[in-house]
Design a protein around this motif. Structure first.
Motif, mmCIF file in Angstrom:
data_model
loop_
_atom_site.group_PDB
_atom_site.id
_atom_site.type_symbol
_atom_site.label_atom_id
_atom_site.label_comp_id
_atom_site.label_asym_id
_atom_site.label_seq_id
_atom_site.Cartn_x
_atom_site.Cartn_y
_atom_site.Cartn_z
ATOM 1 N N GLN A 1 0.832 -1.201 0.000
ATOM 2 C CA GLN A 1 0.000 0.000 0.000
ATOM 3 C C GLN A 1 0.866 1.251 0.000
ATOM 4 O OE1 GLN A 1 -3.520 0.092 -0.211
ATOM 5 N NE2 GLN A 1 -2.933 2.184 -0.737
ATOM 6 N N ASP A 2 1.986 1.205 0.728
ATOM 7 C CA ASP A 2 2.892 2.342 0.772
ATOM 8 C C ASP A 2 3.479 2.616 -0.616
ATOM 9 O OD1 ASP A 2 4.410 4.375 2.161
ATOM 10 O OD2 ASP A 2 6.166 3.097 1.886
ATOM 11 N N GLN A 3 3.824 1.553 -1.335
ATOM 12 C CA GLN A 3 4.346 1.723 -2.688
ATOM 13 C C GLN A 3 3.283 2.253 -3.635
ATOM 14 O OE1 GLN A 3 5.750 -2.323 -3.116
ATOM 15 N NE2 GLN A 3 7.894 -1.695 -2.995
ATOM 16 N N GLN A 4 2.067 1.752 -3.502
ATOM 17 C CA GLN A 4 0.973 2.256 -4.322
ATOM 18 C C GLN A 4 0.745 3.743 -4.080
ATOM 19 O OE1 GLN A 4 -2.621 -0.148 -4.024
ATOM 20 N NE2 GLN A 4 -1.385 -1.984 -3.650
ATOM 21 N N ASP A 5 0.786 4.141 -2.814
ATOM 22 C CA ASP A 5 0.588 5.553 -2.475
ATOM 23 C C ASP A 5 1.705 6.416 -3.066
ATOM 24 O OD1 ASP A 5 -1.651 4.819 -1.062
ATOM 25 O OD2 ASP A 5 -0.665 4.906 0.909
ATOM 26 N N GLY A 6 2.944 5.908 -3.036
ATOM 27 C CA GLY A 6 4.059 6.658 -3.596
ATOM 28 C C GLY A 6 3.916 6.859 -5.092
ATOM 29 N N ILE A 7 3.472 5.813 -5.800
ATOM 30 C CA ILE A 7 3.278 5.919 -7.250
ATOM 31 C C ILE A 7 2.165 6.913 -7.568
ATOM 32 C CG2 ILE A 7 2.510 4.659 -9.296
ATOM 33 C CD1 ILE A 7 3.991 2.209 -8.147
ATOM 34 N N GLN A 8 1.074 6.828 -6.830
ATOM 35 C CA GLN A 8 -0.031 7.757 -7.077
ATOM 36 C C GLN A 8 0.380 9.191 -6.789
ATOM 37 O OE1 GLN A 8 -3.027 5.872 -4.589
ATOM 38 N NE2 GLN A 8 -4.001 4.922 -6.383
ATOM 39 N N SER A 9 1.212 9.375 -5.750
ATOM 40 C CA SER A 9 1.666 10.720 -5.397
ATOM 41 C C SER A 9 2.692 11.247 -6.394
ATOM 42 C CB SER A 9 2.271 10.705 -3.994
ATOM 43 O OG SER A 9 2.859 11.953 -3.674
ATOM 44 N N GLY A 10 3.629 10.373 -6.823
ATOM 45 C CA GLY A 10 4.708 10.807 -7.702
ATOM 46 C C GLY A 10 4.307 10.969 -9.157
ATOM 47 N N ARG A 11 3.239 10.292 -9.589
ATOM 48 C CA ARG A 11 2.719 10.373 -10.959
ATOM 49 C C ARG A 11 3.830 10.209 -12.002
ATOM 50 N NH1 ARG A 11 -1.102 15.571 -11.337
ATOM 51 N NH2 ARG A 11 -1.508 14.584 -13.367
ATOM 52 N N PRO A 12 4.513 9.075 -11.968
ATOM 53 C CA PRO A 12 5.640 8.873 -12.885
ATOM 54 C C PRO A 12 5.264 8.893 -14.358
ATOM 55 C CG PRO A 12 5.045 6.818 -11.786
ATOM 56 C CD PRO A 12 4.294 7.912 -11.089
ATOM 57 N N THR A 13 4.024 8.531 -14.698
ATOM 58 C CA THR A 13 3.640 8.497 -16.115
ATOM 59 C C THR A 13 3.496 9.891 -16.708
ATOM 60 O OG1 THR A 13 1.299 8.336 -15.522
ATOM 61 C CG2 THR A 13 2.485 6.266 -15.870
ATOM 62 N N ASP A 14 3.489 10.918 -15.862
ATOM 63 C CA ASP A 14 3.383 12.297 -16.353
ATOM 64 C C ASP A 14 4.737 12.986 -16.453
ATOM 65 O OD1 ASP A 14 0.639 11.976 -16.377
ATOM 66 O OD2 ASP A 14 0.345 12.918 -14.418
ATOM 67 N N PHE A 15 5.801 12.293 -16.049
ATOM 68 C CA PHE A 15 7.074 13.001 -15.886
ATOM 69 C C PHE A 15 7.605 13.568 -17.197
ATOM 70 C CE2 PHE A 15 11.554 13.696 -15.395
ATOM 71 C CZ PHE A 15 11.606 14.341 -14.162
ATOM 72 N N LEU A 16 7.430 12.865 -18.298
ATOM 73 C CA LEU A 16 7.983 13.328 -19.582
ATOM 74 C C LEU A 16 7.098 14.357 -20.283
ATOM 75 C CD1 LEU A 16 9.518 10.031 -21.029
ATOM 76 C CD2 LEU A 16 10.653 11.896 -19.798
ATOM 77 N N ALA A 17 6.033 14.788 -19.616
ATOM 78 C CA ALA A 17 5.190 15.881 -20.117
ATOM 79 C C ALA A 17 5.019 16.897 -18.995
ATOM 80 C CB ALA A 17 3.833 15.356 -20.582
ATOM 81 N N PRO A 18 6.111 17.585 -18.616
ATOM 82 C CA PRO A 18 6.065 18.480 -17.453
ATOM 83 C C PRO A 18 5.206 19.709 -17.692
ATOM 84 C CG PRO A 18 8.130 18.746 -18.635
ATOM 85 C CD PRO A 18 7.419 17.591 -19.275
ATOM 86 N N ASN A 19 4.683 20.228 -16.603
ATOM 87 C CA ASN A 19 3.913 21.481 -16.618
ATOM 88 C C ASN A 19 2.725 21.422 -17.562
ATOM 89 O OD1 ASN A 19 5.874 22.672 -14.864
ATOM 90 N ND2 ASN A 19 7.171 23.057 -16.652
ATOM 91 N N GLY A 20 2.137 20.230 -17.686
ATOM 92 C CA GLY A 20 0.931 20.103 -18.489
ATOM 93 C C GLY A 20 1.150 20.140 -19.979
ATOM 94 N N THR A 21 2.406 19.990 -20.460
ATOM 95 C CA THR A 21 2.634 19.971 -21.897
ATOM 96 C C THR A 21 1.975 18.742 -22.515
ATOM 97 O OG1 THR A 21 4.743 18.832 -21.552
ATOM 98 C CG2 THR A 21 4.805 21.225 -21.748
#
Length: 315
Positions: free
Chosen positions: A27-47
């Protein structure tokens, strides 16, 4: 040293968007992934999340050892902890574990992640690489195109390679992808391998399924070179009980193949049918209507890999 060639799909992206569906994540790992949003990293600032955006970000991330983008990625890595993910989170990690028994990059090996030229494909490859290196950015090399050359020590590295055309929708796309893979194969043999003894292992469970025959073609081309190391290919089927399935690979006569491929012009065409090449018709070349012959995607890739008859692809 073993050089692992791994085709990358997008199922890791799906898993990271819904971490609660991944078996083995706490659950802790799931929470970290949801918080970190890794799938959005390569589109920063809403690009807009496009392949071009992802390519640009990856160039910035791995083009130097410093910068705000790298600091941001390190911070995200600390939150989502990819080095702790279970292998089942992606097909790529699953097949590597099934074949090697290891979930992280060995200090003696090299892993080459072949990514489609899509936002999801490049995102999945980035986070696969971070999982394999336990979040160590300095062990990751990004090649924006297969013809790019590594400019640093290459052992103990994960290469993320963007391969345009690998998610092909046309024959021309596959020709472009196979030519790129052939050039990449030459780089791996000449620049990454340090002797003739390295083994090549192809892990083909992830990625675009229609590309598997073409990756097998690359494996067969490497197996046909005058080298001592072995070349093997594996897939992991969901019904195989976690056991990898070894794929058969042929060995071709290199000298005859070089002369055949060199007889086609720069566009991969010739007017008359090649003589004495019956076994390669339909594989390396095919008839082109209304007359003449052309290289197939396999033939184009093999030509890029092995070069003309006066060259030998070996150390």
């Amino acid at each position: 040293m073993t050089i692992h060639i791994v085709s990358v799909g997008s199922n890791l992206v799906d898993a990271l968007k819904a971490p609660s569906t991944v078996r083995g994540l706490t659950q802790d790992q799931q929470d970290g992934i949801q918080s970190g949003r890794p799938t959005d990293f390569l589109a920063p600032n809403g690009t807009e999340p496009t392949a071009a955006t992802a390519d640009s970000e990856l160039k910035e991330l791995f083009g130097s050892a410093t910068g705000q983008a790298r600091d941001d990625l390190r911070n995200t890595v600390a939150v989502v902890r990819p080095g702790m993910w279970p292998a089942g989170i992606s097909a790529e990690l699953s097949t590597l574990v099934s074949v090697t028994g290891q979930s992280h990059l060995s200090r003696e090996d090299v892993i080459v992640l072949l990514a489609t030229d899509t936002f999801d494909g490049l995102t999945a490859a980035l986070w696969d690489a971070l999982a394999l290196t336990i979040g160590d950015l300095d062990r990751i090399v990004y090649l924006s195109k297969p013809s790019d050359q590594p400019s640093e020590t290459v052992h103990d590295r994960v290469f993320v390679v963007r391969v345009p055309g690998l998610d092909a929708s046309t024959d021309e796309d596959f020709v472009r992808a196979m030519e790129g893979l052939g050039v990449l194969g030459r780089t791996l043999v000449r620049k990454v391998a340090v002797s003739e003894n390295e083994d090549f292992l192809f892990h083909l469970s992830g990625g675009y399924k229609a590309a598997i025959p073409y990756l097998i073609g690359l494996a067969e081309g490497l197996r046909s070179l005058d080298r001592k190391g072995t070349v093997e290919a594996f897939v992991l089927h969901k019904d195989s009980g976690g056991k990898p399935i070894k794929l058969p690979l042929r060995r071709m006569v290199l000298s005859g193949l070089q002369h055949l491929l060199a007889s086609f012009n720069a566009n991969g065409e010739r007017n008359r049918r090649p003589q004495g090449a019956d076994s390669l018709e339909g594989y390396a070349f095919e008839r082109r209507e209304p007359s003449g012959y052309r290289l197939t995607a396999f033939g184009a890739g093999l030509r890029a890999l092995i070069g003309p008859p006066d060259e030998t692809v070996r150390q």
